[in-house]
Design a protein around this motif. Structure first.
Motif, PDB file in Angstrom:
ATOM      1  N   VAL A 135       0.862  -1.181   0.000  1.00 47.20           N
ATOM      2  CA  VAL A 135       0.000   0.000   0.000  1.00 47.20           C
ATOM      3  C   VAL A 135       0.899   1.231   0.000  1.00 47.20           C
ATOM      4  O   VAL A 135       2.002   1.211   0.559  1.00 47.20           O
ATOM      5  N   GLY A 136       0.441   2.316  -0.601  1.00 44.80           N
ATOM      6  CA  GLY A 136       1.189   3.568  -0.576  1.00 44.80           C
ATOM      7  C   GLY A 136       2.544   3.440  -1.244  1.00 44.80           C
ATOM      8  O   GLY A 136       2.662   2.881  -2.336  1.00 44.80           O
ATOM      9  N   VAL A 137       3.582   3.920  -0.564  1.00 41.76           N
ATOM     10  CA  VAL A 137       4.914   3.918  -1.177  1.00 41.76           C
ATOM     11  C   VAL A 137       5.419   2.501  -1.453  1.00 41.76           C
ATOM     12  O   VAL A 137       6.197   2.301  -2.383  1.00 41.76           O
ATOM     13  N   GLU A 138       4.957   1.518  -0.688  1.00 44.16           N
ATOM     14  CA  GLU A 138       5.354   0.126  -0.959  1.00 44.16           C
ATOM     15  C   GLU A 138       4.870  -0.305  -2.345  1.00 44.16           C
ATOM     16  O   GLU A 138       5.582  -1.002  -3.073  1.00 44.16           O
ATOM     17  N   GLY A 192      -2.428   6.679  -4.945  1.00 40.46           N
ATOM     18  CA  GLY A 192      -3.732   6.879  -4.314  1.00 40.46           C
ATOM     19  C   GLY A 192      -3.718   6.555  -2.832  1.00 40.46           C
ATOM     20  O   GLY A 192      -4.249   7.312  -2.010  1.00 40.46           O
ATOM     21  N   GLY A 193      -3.093   5.446  -2.471  1.00 42.55           N
ATOM     22  CA  GLY A 193      -3.018   5.071  -1.058  1.00 42.55           C
ATOM     23  C   GLY A 193      -2.221   6.054  -0.230  1.00 42.55           C
ATOM     24  O   GLY A 193      -2.589   6.387   0.901  1.00 42.55           O
ATOM     25  N   MET A 194      -1.111   6.535  -0.803  1.00 37.47           N
ATOM     26  CA  MET A 194      -0.282   7.512  -0.090  1.00 37.47           C
ATOM     27  C   MET A 194      -1.050   8.818   0.106  1.00 37.47           C
ATOM     28  O   MET A 194      -1.031   9.414   1.190  1.00 37.47           O
ATOM     29  N   LEU A 195      -1.744   9.273  -0.942  1.00 43.72           N
ATOM     30  CA  LEU A 195      -2.501  10.516  -0.833  1.00 43.72           C
ATOM     31  C   LEU A 195      -3.611  10.389   0.198  1.00 43.72           C
ATOM     32  O   LEU A 195      -3.817  11.301   1.011  1.00 43.72           O
TER      33      LEU A 195
END
Length: 196
Positions: free
Chosen positions: A61-64, A87-90
């Motif tokens: 999720v996010g940066v991963e 999208g997850g990071m935002l």
């Protein structure tokens, strides 16, 4: 205001994702989808149901997930991983909220918004520069032009809009909540993602 900016942000990200699929059709073809639109809809239609977590990304999720898009060994849809990661990071920078009320401004952290803007700079740099071991870009984005043709910089423009929205909101929240933002000096090519 926050909801309006957030909607604009995700509209720009949706447009960028569509353009990435147009330039990289091999990515959606790695799945059983009938076309790129099905993949875009899976990402952006009703995101509350999946909260930017997708089984095909193995929990990233996010940066991963952004990292996954540029991993040599990754055999999945790189466009999907990149867009889901952004999208997850935002959403994490918005405390995973899509509705904001008068006092919700205090629940937003201007540092998270600022850090996500810096992370966007790194992610978009990776998009245009990261290459596989064979020397090919993982994902095609901007199309280089020549003296006879114009260069397509539509990805740069969309990236700039997304970053500006995050920076603008970080400044607004910092001023309204009287919280300071710790500025980060980074060299994009060697930077690591900041925590959200």
């Amino acid at each position: 205001m926050v909801e309006t900016l957030q909607r604009a942000l995700f509209n720009h990200l949706r447009e960028m994702t569509q353009k990435l699929y147009w330039r990289n059709p091999r990515e959606w073809r790695k799945t059983d989808a009938d076309g790129w639109q099905e993949r875009v809809d899976e990402l952006f239609d009703n995101p509350q149901s999946h909260q930017w977590r997708f089984q095909e990304l193995d929990g990233a999720v996010g940066v991963e997930a952004i990292h996954l898009a540029f991993r040599e060994s990754y055999e999945g849809d790189r466009v999907f991983a990149f867009a889901a990661g952004i999208g997850g990071m935002l959403m994490a920078s918005y405390e995973n909220k899509t509705e904001f009320f008068l006092f919700d401004l205090n629940s937003l952290d201007p540092q998270k918004l600022y850090n996500s803007a810096r992370n966007l700079e790194i992610a978009f740099w990776k998009l245009t520069h990261m290459r596989s071991e064979s020397g090919d870009l993982y994902l095609l984005s901007n199309e280089p032009g020549s003296l006879e043709t114009n260069q397509d910089l539509s990805f740069e423009r969309l990236a700039g809009k997304i970053i500006v929205i995050q920076d603008l909101l970080a400044q607004i929240v910092a001023q309204k909540t009287k919280r300071a933002i710790k500025q980060a000096l980074q060299f994009i090519a060697s930077s690591v993602f900041l925590p959200i």
